[in-house]
Design a protein around this motif. Sequence first.
Motif, mmCIF file in Angstrom:
data_model
loop_
_atom_site.group_PDB
_atom_site.id
_atom_site.type_symbol
_atom_site.label_atom_id
_atom_site.label_comp_id
_atom_site.label_asym_id
_atom_site.label_seq_id
_atom_site.Cartn_x
_atom_site.Cartn_y
_atom_site.Cartn_z
ATOM 1 N N LEU A 1 0.817 -1.195 0.000
ATOM 2 C CA LEU A 1 0.000 0.000 0.000
ATOM 3 C C LEU A 1 0.859 1.257 0.000
ATOM 4 O O LEU A 1 0.659 2.165 -0.808
ATOM 5 C CB LEU A 1 -0.894 -0.024 1.246
ATOM 6 C CG LEU A 1 -2.114 0.858 1.213
ATOM 7 C CD1 LEU A 1 -3.169 0.253 2.102
ATOM 8 C CD2 LEU A 1 -1.817 2.252 1.660
ATOM 9 N N VAL A 2 1.827 1.287 0.899
ATOM 10 C CA VAL A 2 2.652 2.486 0.997
ATOM 11 C C VAL A 2 3.517 2.639 -0.251
ATOM 12 O O VAL A 2 3.672 3.735 -0.782
ATOM 13 C CB VAL A 2 3.551 2.421 2.252
ATOM 14 C CG1 VAL A 2 4.439 3.640 2.332
ATOM 15 C CG2 VAL A 2 2.704 2.308 3.492
ATOM 16 N N TYR A 3 4.040 1.544 -0.743
ATOM 17 C CA TYR A 3 4.923 1.618 -1.913
ATOM 18 C C TYR A 3 4.192 2.196 -3.114
ATOM 19 O O TYR A 3 4.698 3.041 -3.829
ATOM 20 C CB TYR A 3 5.449 0.224 -2.242
ATOM 21 C CG TYR A 3 6.390 0.193 -3.414
ATOM 22 C CD1 TYR A 3 6.019 -0.405 -4.618
ATOM 23 C CD2 TYR A 3 7.647 0.767 -3.337
ATOM 24 C CE1 TYR A 3 6.876 -0.424 -5.692
ATOM 25 C CE2 TYR A 3 8.514 0.744 -4.420
ATOM 26 C CZ TYR A 3 8.123 0.147 -5.584
ATOM 27 O OH TYR A 3 8.973 0.119 -6.661
ATOM 28 N N VAL A 4 2.954 1.746 -3.320
ATOM 29 C CA VAL A 4 2.213 2.220 -4.493
ATOM 30 C C VAL A 4 1.754 3.659 -4.294
ATOM 31 O O VAL A 4 1.840 4.477 -5.197
ATOM 32 C CB VAL A 4 0.995 1.309 -4.767
ATOM 33 C CG1 VAL A 4 0.137 1.885 -5.865
ATOM 34 C CG2 VAL A 4 1.464 -0.072 -5.150
ATOM 35 N N MET A 5 1.265 3.974 -3.097
ATOM 36 C CA MET A 5 0.687 5.296 -2.897
ATOM 37 C C MET A 5 1.737 6.403 -2.878
ATOM 38 O O MET A 5 1.580 7.418 -3.533
ATOM 39 C CB MET A 5 -0.062 5.342 -1.547
ATOM 40 C CG MET A 5 -1.437 4.765 -1.607
ATOM 41 S SD MET A 5 -2.624 5.924 -2.267
ATOM 42 C CE MET A 5 -3.081 6.776 -0.782
ATOM 43 N N THR A 6 2.742 6.242 -2.040
ATOM 44 C CA THR A 6 3.674 7.354 -1.852
ATOM 45 C C THR A 6 5.127 6.968 -2.057
ATOM 46 O O THR A 6 5.980 7.826 -2.072
ATOM 47 C CB THR A 6 3.572 7.899 -0.417
ATOM 48 O OG1 THR A 6 3.887 6.829 0.474
ATOM 49 C CG2 THR A 6 2.211 8.440 -0.117
ATOM 50 N N GLY A 7 5.401 5.676 -2.162
ATOM 51 C CA GLY A 7 6.795 5.242 -2.268
ATOM 52 C C GLY A 7 7.605 5.561 -1.035
ATOM 53 O O GLY A 7 8.827 5.525 -1.060
#
Lengths: 309, 441
Positions: A248-254
């Motif tokens: 989730l974090v990688y896709v949304m904000t990296g």
Amino acid sequence: MAVTAVSTAGARKPPPRLRKLEDERWLAAVLLAPTAVLLGLFIAYPFFEGVMLSLSSAKVGDPGQFVGLANFAKLWDDNIFWTSVWNTFWYTGVTTVFKLGLGLWLAMLLNRHFKGKAIVRAFILLPFIIPTVLSTFAWKWMFDPTFSVINWSLFKLGLIHMRINWLGDPSLAMDSIMVVNIWRGVPFFAISLLAGLQTISPELNEAAAIDGARPWARFWYVTWPLLLPVTMVVMLFSVIQTFADFQLVYVMTGGGPANATHLFATYAYQIGIVSGLLSQGAAVSLAMFPFLFVIVVVQLLYIRRVETR
Amino acid sequence: MVNTKRRSVIKLAGSAAAVASTGMAGILASGRTPAYAQQKAVHWLRWVDFVPASDTLLRKELLPRAEKELGMKITLETVNGNDLQPRATAAIQSGTGPDLIQAFNTNAYIYANSVVDLTDIAEDMSKREGGIYKYCRSLCSDGKMFMSMPWAVPGAMISYRKSWFEEVGFNAFPKTWQELHDAAKKLKAKGRPIGQTLGHTFGDAPTFTYPYMWSWGGKEVEADGKTVAINSKETIESVKFMTQLWKDGCDEGALAWDDTNNNRAFLSGTISATLNGASIYIESSRKPDTYQTEKGTPLFKDILHSPLPAGPAGQFGMHLMQSDMLMKYSKNQAASKEFLKWIHDEKNYGEWFNSQKGYSTPCTAMWEKNPLWDKDPVMAPFKVAARLGQAPGFAGLPNQKAAEALSKYIITDMYAKAVQGMAAEESVKWAEGELKKIYSV
């Protein structure tokens, strides 16, 4: 006559092979062997390798040498690491509270009788079933700095005059990923708690109502205690999954903006895979282990206490 | 049994042996593994080109032709530019993957242990084409070996809206940062801010923050390549100015932008200028009806390019350097080298260069004379991008340590933290700490 002949002929000894199968110890070992192999290959071995990696100075293409705890010492001074520790705790804590609250509310509503109950229950699961990356991409577009549909709607409704910087402002970015995580996790809580609710006999609630207990009291003194074992188990799984969240974090904000939303997993990826500093990346992800271990042990002990009440 | 003559038996045995020498029976009979002519195959991993026409050219024309002429199978795989490094790391660690992997900027230094020396091909090209630029050479070679084969330099220039800057009194793009601040302030007041990313993205962020810092006199390390020199009066000045410029004139959502957001923002008319490759201009000129100004005229007629403004210490530029690494684990090294030679042949490379329409500048001096640069004056500034670029790690060498600093986005984060509210001195101190960790080893 044939029957008696068989019965009086004396019990024939079963062939040796069958006897082995009845030997429970041997059978247990054989049945457990595949699981043990899989666990060993896919969990124990990578874990061990990870530990060895974190104690070395390995970089991509360079196996490095043993350096003991030097990587961990580096992490101690790394303030991005501490930011990601804080972020992970904050992220896990806030989302779990909301997921529990909203999930429980949803479960209680779904426990009632209404038309289309089955269909609604099935649809509720959608956020959890849709591949995370897909749904996160959709949310990413909804929060997009230029083309956010949320901004557009609020703008048209006259509620805002300037674009809300969902993913560019550090605290708003954290809020955004928490919103998506809650959206994704509520169905898991709802369906699991619903299953738990259905084991509670309605007569208990009726008896409490007859005795004059109001809805909140009925919930707190009847439903909640009986639901506690299920709640704790669901929370345990959710906490473990959220603590180690990556996709989730990688896709949304990296991990951005400027490292404001890095969690253990994304920071480990950034250092280990993107920059090629494998040993330091391994150290970051291993650093997750003590924290998670403590959390899990505490929860398991609490579950045990709850179940033996 | 019938009267069998010895001769006929031997003949029979001979023909049986002849029959048995084919197929599985033959293999078993001969007792050796069969030698099939292994088809040569090359797997090339590149980014998704910001000029789609070039990828199409590669897939539909250049590579099929290469396959025919070289007698090998060539697979082109394109991924998001930010994913090249993770792919390379994973491939090296597992010992298998693409034969040729594209590298950006200083990345080849990170993988120096796992690549094949390409000095022979590179020097050959250098001799034929008037010399490889110093900038490109320093990023691909550490002086001892060529870690990657220079491919091209997508130049980074400011793309800006000519009419909008004229409206606020600037007939040419601002030449200094102070002027830019004035222009940006007026433009943002009209809802047309500058759009500059400070996010973790490989292209637009470092190509802005590094030359910006250099133009104020800041630098990462001293010329000895060891002493971290970033905590200086000049760097702090640059950070303070950036914070001001950001608030007064920039699109604040750009903290979360990657390399594609500014293209979209510019093409949809929400920002007035941005540092980018030429892809904005190229895309809008390909589709003049889709991209129009608010007055209904084609957008590309309102776009001009300019180098970055100058600071107290001069004017600098850093451009994305693209090169191809041949991986050590590759089982097709000879074929890959053959392919590299083929694709860098003037005729073949020239086709690719033309499809780029000036988006990329080749790494050798010969191409400056190419007629493409005279076709469109808007693209003229890009001709000398590779000649003028300065590499990260200044004032030291662009080596492994500079590559590490670049891939950790330390310089970009220094500015990003400051615009989010951290005091300039603090953010510079933070960057100093991070750089010291890298350079002190």
